[in-house]
Write a protein that holds these residues in place. Structure first.
Motif, PDB file in Angstrom:
ATOM      1  N   GLY A 188       0.801  -1.237   0.000  1.00 28.72           N
ATOM      2  CA  GLY A 188       0.000   0.000   0.000  1.00 28.72           C
ATOM      3  C   GLY A 188       0.828   1.280   0.000  1.00 28.72           C
ATOM      4  O   GLY A 188       2.050   1.278  -0.186  1.00 28.72           O
ATOM      5  N   SER A 189       0.142   2.386   0.247  1.00 22.88           N
ATOM      6  CA  SER A 189       0.790   3.712   0.269  1.00 22.88           C
ATOM      7  C   SER A 189       1.541   3.907   1.576  1.00 22.88           C
ATOM      8  O   SER A 189       1.400   3.131   2.509  1.00 22.88           O
ATOM      9  N   LEU A 190       2.264   5.008   1.625  1.00 19.92           N
ATOM     10  CA  LEU A 190       2.805   5.477   2.903  1.00 19.92           C
ATOM     11  C   LEU A 190       1.754   6.379   3.539  1.00 19.92           C
ATOM     12  O   LEU A 190       1.031   7.086   2.826  1.00 19.92           O
ATOM     13  N   ALA A 191       1.692   6.351   4.883  1.00 19.90           N
ATOM     14  CA  ALA A 191       0.674   7.136   5.584  1.00 19.90           C
ATOM     15  C   ALA A 191       1.313   8.081   6.575  1.00 19.90           C
ATOM     16  O   ALA A 191       2.452   7.866   7.035  1.00 19.90           O
ATOM     17  N   TRP A 192       0.571   9.122   6.917  1.00 18.70           N
ATOM     18  CA  TRP A 192       0.931  10.034   8.003  1.00 18.70           C
ATOM     19  C   TRP A 192      -0.378  10.350   8.718  1.00 18.70           C
ATOM     20  O   TRP A 192      -1.386  10.613   8.067  1.00 18.70           O
ATOM     21  N   VAL A 193      -0.376  10.284  10.060  1.00 22.74           N
ATOM     22  CA  VAL A 193      -1.609  10.542  10.815  1.00 22.74           C
ATOM     23  C   VAL A 193      -1.303  11.498  11.964  1.00 22.74           C
ATOM     24  O   VAL A 193      -0.338  11.284  12.713  1.00 22.74           O
ATOM     25  N   LYS A 215       2.317   9.504  -3.652  1.00 21.91           N
ATOM     26  CA  LYS A 215       1.412  10.371  -2.889  1.00 21.91           C
ATOM     27  C   LYS A 215       1.486   9.926  -1.446  1.00 21.91           C
ATOM     28  O   LYS A 215       1.639   8.727  -1.181  1.00 21.91           O
ATOM     29  N   LEU A 216       1.362  10.862  -0.505  1.00 19.23           N
ATOM     30  CA  LEU A 216       1.322  10.513   0.915  1.00 19.23           C
ATOM     31  C   LEU A 216      -0.122  10.640   1.407  1.00 19.23           C
ATOM     32  O   LEU A 216      -0.749  11.681   1.224  1.00 19.23           O
ATOM     33  N   LYS A 217      -0.643   9.575   1.990  1.00 22.39           N
ATOM     34  CA  LYS A 217      -2.006   9.661   2.548  1.00 22.39           C
ATOM     35  C   LYS A 217      -1.936  10.290   3.930  1.00 22.39           C
ATOM     36  O   LYS A 217      -1.192   9.808   4.795  1.00 22.39           O
ATOM     37  N   LYS A 257      -4.334  -0.633   5.353  1.00 25.76           N
ATOM     38  CA  LYS A 257      -3.987  -0.945   3.951  1.00 25.76           C
ATOM     39  C   LYS A 257      -2.634  -0.356   3.566  1.00 25.76           C
ATOM     40  O   LYS A 257      -2.149  -0.576   2.459  1.00 25.76           O
ATOM     41  N   CYS A 258      -2.057   0.451   4.452  1.00 28.04           N
ATOM     42  CA  CYS A 258      -0.804   1.145   4.104  1.00 28.04           C
ATOM     43  C   CYS A 258       0.419   0.283   4.411  1.00 28.04           C
ATOM     44  O   CYS A 258       0.378  -0.567   5.278  1.00 28.04           O
ATOM     45  N   ARG A 259       1.517   0.536   3.699  1.00 27.76           N
ATOM     46  CA  ARG A 259       2.714  -0.292   3.932  1.00 27.76           C
ATOM     47  C   ARG A 259       3.588   0.251   5.052  1.00 27.76           C
ATOM     48  O   ARG A 259       4.447  -0.444   5.586  1.00 27.76           O
ATOM     49  N   GLY A 260       3.371   1.513   5.424  1.00 28.53           N
ATOM     50  CA  GLY A 260       4.158   2.080   6.515  1.00 28.53           C
ATOM     51  C   GLY A 260       3.582   3.413   6.957  1.00 28.53           C
ATOM     52  O   GLY A 260       2.917   4.098   6.172  1.00 28.53           O
ATOM     53  N   LEU A 261       3.834   3.758   8.223  1.00 31.52           N
ATOM     54  CA  LEU A 261       3.432   5.069   8.747  1.00 31.52           C
ATOM     55  C   LEU A 261       4.695   5.881   8.993  1.00 31.52           C
ATOM     56  O   LEU A 261       5.658   5.373   9.587  1.00 31.52           O
ATOM     57  N   LEU A 262       4.686   7.128   8.533  1.00 33.46           N
ATOM     58  CA  LEU A 262       5.791   8.041   8.855  1.00 33.46           C
ATOM     59  C   LEU A 262       5.355   8.902  10.031  1.00 33.46           C
ATOM     60  O   LEU A 262       4.239   9.422  10.046  1.00 33.46           O
ATOM     61  N   ASN A 263       6.237   9.024  11.040  1.00 32.90           N
ATOM     62  CA  ASN A 263       5.912   9.838  12.224  1.00 32.90           C
ATOM     63  C   ASN A 263       7.094  10.769  12.461  1.00 32.90           C
ATOM     64  O   ASN A 263       8.199  10.309  12.739  1.00 32.90           O
ATOM     65  N   THR A 264       6.828  12.069  12.356  1.00 32.51           N
ATOM     66  CA  THR A 264       7.919  13.037  12.216  1.00 32.51           C
ATOM     67  C   THR A 264       7.852  14.181  13.233  1.00 32.51           C
ATOM     68  O   THR A 264       7.882  15.355  12.844  1.00 32.51           O
ATOM     69  N   PRO A 265       7.735  13.880  14.532  1.00 37.57           N
ATOM     70  CA  PRO A 265       7.535  14.973  15.490  1.00 37.57           C
ATOM     71  C   PRO A 265       8.711  15.944  15.550  1.00 37.57           C
ATOM     72  O   PRO A 265       9.862  15.551  15.466  1.00 37.57           O
ATOM     73  N   LYS A 266       8.356  17.211  15.712  1.00 42.83           N
ATOM     74  CA  LYS A 266       9.371  18.258  15.895  1.00 42.83           C
ATOM     75  C   LYS A 266       9.462  18.645  17.365  1.00 42.83           C
ATOM     76  O   LYS A 266      10.264  19.478  17.734  1.00 42.83           O
ATOM     77  N   TRP A 267       8.556  18.129  18.201  1.00 44.75           N
ATOM     78  CA  TRP A 267       8.594  18.395  19.647  1.00 44.75           C
ATOM     79  C   TRP A 267       8.861  17.084  20.364  1.00 44.75           C
ATOM     80  O   TRP A 267       8.884  16.020  19.733  1.00 44.75           O
ATOM     81  N   ASN A 268       9.037  17.182  21.675  1.00 43.31           N
ATOM     82  CA  ASN A 268       9.271  15.969  22.457  1.00 43.31           C
ATOM     83  C   ASN A 268       7.935  15.246  22.630  1.00 43.31           C
ATOM     84  O   ASN A 268       7.248  15.416  23.627  1.00 43.31           O
ATOM     85  N   GLU A 269       7.583  14.443  21.640  1.00 46.42           N
ATOM     86  CA  GLU A 269       6.288  13.749  21.614  1.00 46.42           C
ATOM     87  C   GLU A 269       6.111  12.950  22.901  1.00 46.42           C
ATOM     88  O   GLU A 269       6.952  12.119  23.241  1.00 46.42           O
ATOM     89  N   ALA A 270       5.002  13.209  23.619  1.00 48.86           N
ATOM     90  CA  ALA A 270       4.813  12.539  24.908  1.00 48.86           C
ATOM     91  C   ALA A 270       4.685  11.032  24.736  1.00 48.86           C
ATOM     92  O   ALA A 270       5.285  10.246  25.473  1.00 48.86           O
ATOM     93  N   TYR A 271       3.938  10.616  23.742  1.00 46.13           N
ATOM     94  CA  TYR A 271       3.764   9.182  23.493  1.00 46.13           C
ATOM     95  C   TYR A 271       3.682   8.938  21.983  1.00 46.13           C
ATOM     96  O   TYR A 271       4.624   8.429  21.402  1.00 46.13           O
ATOM     97  N   GLY A 272       2.563   9.334  21.376  1.00 49.60           N
ATOM     98  CA  GLY A 272       2.389   9.079  19.936  1.00 49.60           C
ATOM     99  C   GLY A 272       1.371   7.970  19.730  1.00 49.60           C
ATOM    100  O   GLY A 272       1.701   6.873  19.267  1.00 49.60           O
ATOM    101  N   ASN A 273       0.109   8.259  20.081  1.00 50.48           N
ATOM    102  CA  ASN A 273      -0.951   7.251  19.950  1.00 50.48           C
ATOM    103  C   ASN A 273      -0.992   6.639  18.560  1.00 50.48           C
ATOM    104  O   ASN A 273      -1.213   5.439  18.402  1.00 50.48           O
TER     105      ASN A 273
END
Ligand code: UDP
Length: 358
Positions: A188-193, A215-217, A257-273
């Motif tokens: 599948g696509s790459l995802a960002w949530v 395309k990024l979903k 359905k996606c092949r991977g999630l990109l998670n790109t925090p610029k702050w000190n992410e407390a957790y990342g649900n």
């Protein structure tokens, strides 16, 4: 135990404005109820709990939202609007908690933390962010001196933002895993949530998709329109596939359905649900090693961790993400981040808080 929870003073439950706290609160309620406890929730008008949480009593409060701390200057003073929602929720919560065992505060703000020094009922704070305000950090430091047990954090890296906290209580997070289905879709696509706001660094994920010619979903509430349109304009038209803000059920169907999630925090992410939600669907995650993500993702097993802001390494890992066995992702979540595991950690902590007041 009879537990009273105070929700976030930013947006009603279900609006998406409260970010991860909305899902965290619902998961905690599910876990506590399934372990036989009684739960009452104080939340803004129009709030909805998950259907599975019908046993929890919901009390509505009307009023003006607080301003999110991550979008204010670090040295801003604490402000309370006229007809304050936060003050209203606290008044109601304190009143109901007189007949309960403990009041749990999930709002990241000054007033409820200050109340710790001024009420006799046990009040426990789930701190949902890293240090985003000097006035709140200084207050936590002061209250912590007298009530060190009353604070819990989602990750060690988040707690490190408060250097005066010596032995932080870490509760992680957890979700009702029946709500997420495993999907073995490697192509599948790459995802960002996430909330589309500067602290979430969407631009770095769009960079990766663009370099790959894909395309990024993108799923989530557009909190900052100017930021969103600036990113959109800095990449070729159509690189971002805006998918909107979905309910958990709809989101997990699409995300799986996606092949991977990109998670790109610029702050000190407390957790990342969203990381755990993706893993629960079998979706590996490529993230910056910043805050919670670095404690959730098992590098090489459930995804990959890149040094903060290193987009080229994100890109490299995106090319090899198919190497991750998606079953590892779901397995990690089942062993570490179910709603019951989370609720048990919270209960252990609340028991200690209650004893302190006896
Ligand atoms: N979310 C959602 N629908 C969407 C996109 C996101 O319900 O379409 C929720 C997601 O389930 C998660 C929250 O938004 O609970 C984002 O939380 P996270 O901890 O990742 O970041 P925060 O917003 O708290 O900084």
């Amino acid at each position: 135990m009879r537990i009273v929870l105070i929700s976030t003073p930013i947006g009603f439950l279900g609006s998406g404005k409260g970010g991860g706290v909305e899902l965290t609160l619902n998961s905690l309620v599910s876990g506590l109820i399934s372990l036989g406890h009684s739960v009452e929730v104080i939340a803004p008008k129009k709030s909805k709990l998950n259907e599975s949480n019908v046993k929890a009593k919901l009390h509505f409060v009307e009023g003006e939202d607080q301003i999110s701390w991550q979008h204010q200057d670090y040295n801003s003073p604490a402000s309370i609007p006229d007809n304050s929602l936060l003050a209203g929720m606290l008044e109601k919560g304190i009143d109901i908690a007189k007949n309960a065992d403990v009041l749990v505060n999930m709002s990241y703000d000054w007033l409820p933390i200050w109340m710790t020094l001024n009420i006799e009922i046990p009040i426990a704070h789930i701190i949902s962010m890293g240090s985003e305000s000097s006035v709140i950090s200084n207050l936590i430091s002061k209250v912590y001196d007298k009530y060190p047990i009353n604070f819990a954090f989602h990750s060690k890296m988040q707690a490190n933002d408060y250097p005066f906290i010596k032995n932080p209580t870490i509760i992680g997070n957890g979700f009702n895993l029946d709500n997420y289905n495993f999907q073995d879709s490697r192509k599948g696509s790459l995802a960002w949530v996430g909330r589309v706001a500067p602290e979430k660094g969407l631009e770095d994920a769009v960079y990766v998709a663009n370099e790959l010619g894909e395309k990024l979903k993108v799923w989530g509430l557009i909190e900052d329109e100017i930021y969103a349109s600036r990113i959109e304009k800095s990449f070729p038209n159509g690189t971002i596939d805006w998918m909107g803000f979905l309910s958990t059920d709809e989101l997990q169907k699409e995300l799986g359905k996606c092949r991977g999630l990109l998670n790109t925090p610029k702050w000190n992410e407390a957790y990342g649900n969203v990381i755990v939600e993706a893993l629960a669907c079998g979706v590996p995650v490529i993230a910056y090693k910043r805050g919670g993500p670095s404690e959730i993702i098992q590098h090489g097993q459930t995804g990959y961790l890149a040094n903060p802001d290193d987009k080229e390494t994100l890109l490299y890992y995106s090319k090899i993400i198919e190497k991750i066995n998606r079953k590892n992702c779901r397995e990690w979540v089942e062993k570490n981040a179910s709603a019951d595991i989370f609720a048990n950690k919270v209960l252990n902590w609340l028991n200690k808080v209650i004893i302190e007041y006896k």
